[in-house]
Design a protein around this motif. Structure first.
Motif, PDB file in Angstrom:
ATOM      1  N   UNK A 160       0.816  -1.216   0.000  1.00 61.45           N
ATOM      2  CA  UNK A 160       0.000   0.000   0.000  1.00 61.45           C
ATOM      3  C   UNK A 160       0.851   1.268   0.000  1.00 61.45           C
ATOM      4  N   UNK A 161       2.067   1.197   0.509  1.00 62.72           N
ATOM      5  CA  UNK A 161       2.906   2.392   0.557  1.00 62.72           C
ATOM      6  C   UNK A 161       3.245   2.887  -0.850  1.00 62.72           C
ATOM      7  N   UNK A 162       3.246   1.999  -1.836  1.00 59.36           N
ATOM      8  CA  UNK A 162       3.562   2.383  -3.212  1.00 59.36           C
ATOM      9  C   UNK A 162       2.425   3.181  -3.857  1.00 59.36           C
ATOM     10  N   UNK A 163       1.237   3.091  -3.305  1.00 56.32           N
ATOM     11  CA  UNK A 163       0.092   3.849  -3.838  1.00 56.32           C
ATOM     12  C   UNK A 163      -0.440   4.794  -2.767  1.00 56.32           C
ATOM     13  N   UNK A 164       0.472   5.292  -1.934  1.00 55.62           N
ATOM     14  CA  UNK A 164       0.079   6.142  -0.810  1.00 55.62           C
ATOM     15  C   UNK A 164      -0.635   7.403  -1.266  1.00 55.62           C
ATOM     16  N   UNK A 183      -0.772   5.919 -12.935  1.00 58.06           N
ATOM     17  CA  UNK A 183      -1.806   5.915 -11.909  1.00 58.06           C
ATOM     18  C   UNK A 183      -2.703   7.154 -11.982  1.00 58.06           C
ATOM     19  N   UNK A 184      -2.111   8.338 -12.156  1.00 63.32           N
ATOM     20  CA  UNK A 184      -2.908   9.569 -12.221  1.00 63.32           C
ATOM     21  C   UNK A 184      -3.787   9.602 -13.466  1.00 63.32           C
ATOM     22  N   UNK A 185      -3.273   9.095 -14.578  1.00 61.61           N
ATOM     23  CA  UNK A 185      -4.051   9.067 -15.822  1.00 61.61           C
ATOM     24  C   UNK A 185      -5.237   8.116 -15.677  1.00 61.61           C
ATOM     25  N   UNK A 186      -4.978   6.937 -15.104  1.00 57.65           N
ATOM     26  CA  UNK A 186      -6.053   5.967 -14.905  1.00 57.65           C
ATOM     27  C   UNK A 186      -7.110   6.525 -13.960  1.00 57.65           C
ATOM     28  N   UNK A 187      -6.678   7.139 -12.869  1.00 56.26           N
ATOM     29  CA  UNK A 187      -7.633   7.693 -11.904  1.00 56.26           C
ATOM     30  C   UNK A 187      -8.472   8.794 -12.541  1.00 56.26           C
ATOM     31  N   UNK A 188      -7.831   9.658 -13.342  1.00 54.43           N
ATOM     32  CA  UNK A 188      -8.574  10.724 -14.012  1.00 54.43           C
ATOM     33  C   UNK A 188      -9.602  10.181 -14.987  1.00 54.43           C
ATOM     34  N   UNK A 189      -9.226   9.131 -15.719  1.00 52.84           N
ATOM     35  CA  UNK A 189     -10.163   8.532 -16.677  1.00 52.84           C
ATOM     36  C   UNK A 189     -11.339   7.887 -15.964  1.00 52.84           C
TER      37      UNK A 189
END
Length: 470
Positions: A101-105, A279-285
Motif C-alpha cells: 500500500x505504501x507504493x500507492x500512498x 496511476x494519475x491518468x487511470x484515476x482521471x479517466x
C-alpha cells in the motif's frame, strides 16, 4: 534671515501635520477593518433571521477560520462554523494482504480526503464513491504487476478489503464508506468474468484500440460523444464470452447472468487499464467516466409533494401560501446532499414534472424565485452550493481544514418542465451544458462577474444534519 526661518518652520509644521494625518488615517482604516470583521461575525437574532433578504443576489463567500472566535466551551459539541481536522493514526492491518500500500500512498490519501469523516455522506454520490471505486480498480491492477493476474484471489480479497478500509479510516476517511458506496470485497475478485489474467485478456481483446481510446479521455466530449466508455464495453463483451447470446430467445435467467458477467468483466477491463496507464491518468479517466454516469440522473429522494400541489394548483400570480409550502418542501431537499450543476437541472425538472402531473401548470419556480442551487445543500446561510459537473476533489489544508469548490454561485433560475414527462430532457444538445447565466444588466452588481465566479467554501463541522453523519 527671520523670513527663511519662518518659512522653514511652516514647512516643518505642514510636514508634521501631514505625517500625523497619515498615521491617523492608517489607524482609522484599522478601526474600520475591525468594525467590518465584527459585523461579519455578528450572529443575527431570530427577528433578523425572520426578515427576508433585501436582494436575491448574494456575493460570493470566502469562509476562513481566521475570522472565527475561539471555542468558549471546548468540552461541548462544536457549534456551527468551527473547523474540523482528521485524526491520523497507525492502522491495524490483517497482515495477510500481499499489496504494498505504501507504493500507492498518494492515491490512498486522495481517497481518504474525498471520503473524509464529516463529508462522506454529503458528497458520496459525486466525489467519494467514484474515487473509492477508482482506488479499487487501481489496486486490482497494482496487485498483479508481478504476475499475470488481473484481479485479487478470493482467498486474499476479504483481508485486502479490510486493510483498505482500515488505512483510509486511519487517514481521516469515514469508516462506513463501504456501506455508503455499496462496495464489497467481491468487487476486487472479478466475480463471474471468465477472463482474469493478462495473457488471455490480450489474446481476446484489441488492447491497442482500448488503450488508445482511454489513455487520453477528453473531459469536454466523453460524456456526450464517448470514446473510452464504448471501448471498455466492447472489451468487456469480448471477454465475457456472451456477446453472441444477446438474442430474443434468451431466457430471463440467462439475461441476468449475462448482466452480472458483463459487469464483472468491466471490472477486469478497468484493472487492465490500471496496469497499463500511469496511476494519475487511470484515476482521471475512471473519475471522468463516473461523472458521466452520475450526471445523467438525479440522486435526490423526492417524497410526494401533496401539500405543494394543494397550495399551488390554481395559482397564476405570486402566492404566499404556495411559495411558503414550496420553500418548506425544498428546505427538506436541502438536507440531503451536495449535487452538481447538471444534476440540479435534472432534479428541478424531475420535481417540476411531479408538480405538473399533480395539476400545477404555472411555473411556480419563477413565481417563488427558485434557483438551481436551491436543490443542493446550502453551504452558508442563504448561499447554496452546486458542485461542478467535472470531477472534483475535497481539499484538505492544515490551516483551513476540508474544503471544496462551489460552482454557479449566481442565481440561475431552475428550469420549469414543459410537460409532466422528462424523457425529452438531454444535457447533450449542441452547445448545451447549463442554462444561461444572468447578465450584468439583469443584476446591477459590479462586484461579481456573471458566469465565471467560483467559491472556495471551507467546510467545517457546521453540517447539522444528524441523519447524514456517521
Amino acid at each position: 534671515m527671520d523670513c527663511f526661518q519662518t518659512v522653514s518652520h511652516l514647512k516643518g509644521s505642514v510636514c508634521h501635520r501631514l505625517l500625523l494625518f497619515i498615521i491617523w488615517l492608517s489607524g482609522f482604516q484599522d478601526v474600520l477593518a475591525l468594525q467590518t470583521m465584527h459585523e461579519q461575525m455578528h450572529v443575527p437574532s431570530a427577528l433578523e433571521l425572520a426578515n427576508p433578504p433585501i436582494s436575491v443576489f448574494f456575493e460570493p463567500i470566502e469562509i476562513s477560520p481566521a475570522v472565527l472566535p475561539h471555542d468558549p466551551h471546548p468540552n461541548e459539541s462544536l457549534p456551527p462554523m468551527y473547523p474540523t481536522f482528521p485524526t491520523r493514526y497507525e492502522p491495524v492491518l490483517t497482515g495477510r494482504c500481499p499489496v504494498n500500500f505504501s507504493a500507492i500512498s498518494s492515491i490512498m490519501d486522495k481517497t481518504a480526503s474525498d471520503c473524509s469523516q464529516p463529508l462522506a455522506a454529503l458528497v458520496g454520490n459525486v466525489i467519494c464513491c467514484p474515487q473509492l471505486s477508482s482506488l479499487l480498480h487501481i489496486i486490482q491492477g497494482f496487485y498483479g504487476m508481478s504476475s499475470d493476474e488481473l484481479v485479487l484471489k478470493n482467498s486474499v480479497a476479504s483481508d485486502c478489503f479490510k486493510d483498505i478500509i482500515s488505512i483510509l479510516a486511519s487517514r481521516g476517511a469515514n469508516s462506513t464508506i463501504a456501506t455508503l458506496c455499496s462496495i464489497k470485497s467481491s468487487n476486487l475478485t472479478g466475480g463471474s468474468c471468465p477472463v482474469k489474467d493478462t495473457i488471455t485478456f490480450e489474446k481476446t481483446v484489441n488492447t491497442s484500440k482500448l488503450l488508445e481510446a482511454c489513455s487520453s479521455v477528453d473531459p469536454l466530449k466523453e460524456c456526450c460523444r464517448p470514446v473510452c466508455h464504448p471501448a471498455i464495453m466492447d472489451a468487456a463483451l469480448q471477454i465475457s464470452g456472451k456477446q453472441l447470446m444477446n438474442n430474443e430467445n434468451k431466457d430471463v435467467v440467462g439475461e441476468f447472468n449475462h448482466v452480472d458477467s458483463l459487469n464483472d468483466c468491466k471490472q477486469v477491463v478497468y484493472s487492465y487499464l490500471s496496469r497499463k496507464l500511469p496511476m494519475d491518468v487511470a484515476n482521471g479517466a475512471f473519475r471522468l467516466l463516473s461523472s458521466c454516469k452520475v450526471n445523467k440522473v438525479c440522486p435526490l429522494d423526492f417524497k410526494q409533494p401533496s401539500e405543494v400541489i394543494k397550495a399551488c394548483r390554481n395559482v397564476a400570480a405570486p402566492s404566499p401560501s404556495c411559495c411558503s409550502s414550496l420553500n418548506a418542501y425544498i428546505a427538506g431537499i436541502q438536507k440531503q446532499m451536495l449535487i452538481t450543476n447538471k444534476q440540479a437541472i435534472i432534479c428541478s425538472t424531475v420535481f417540476g414534472s411531479m408538480l405538473r402531473k399533480g395539476g400545477v401548470m404555472t411555473n411556480i419556480y419563477e413565481l417563488c424565485d427558485v434557483d438551481l442551487k436551491d436543490f443542493s445543500i446550502q453551504a452558508y446561510g442563504q448561499q447554496g452550493c452546486l458542485l461542478r459537473s467535472l470531477p472534483a476533489d475535497v481539499i484538505f489544508d492544515n490551516s483551513t481544514g476540508f474544503s471544496f469548490t462551489c460552482d454557479l454561485s449566481d442565481n440561475i433560475a431552475a428550469p420549469w418542465p414543459s410537460s409532466s414527462s422528462i424523457s425529452s430532457l438531454s444535457l447533450c444538445a449542441p452547445e448545451m451544458s447549463l442554462p444561461a447565466l444572468p447578465t450584468s444588466e439583469t443584476f446591477k452588481n459590479p462586484g461579481c462577474r456573471g458566469g465565471g465566479v467560483q467559491i472556495l467554501v471551507s467546510i467545517f463541522s457546521f453540517f447539522v444534519f444528524g441523519t447524514l453523519l456517521y
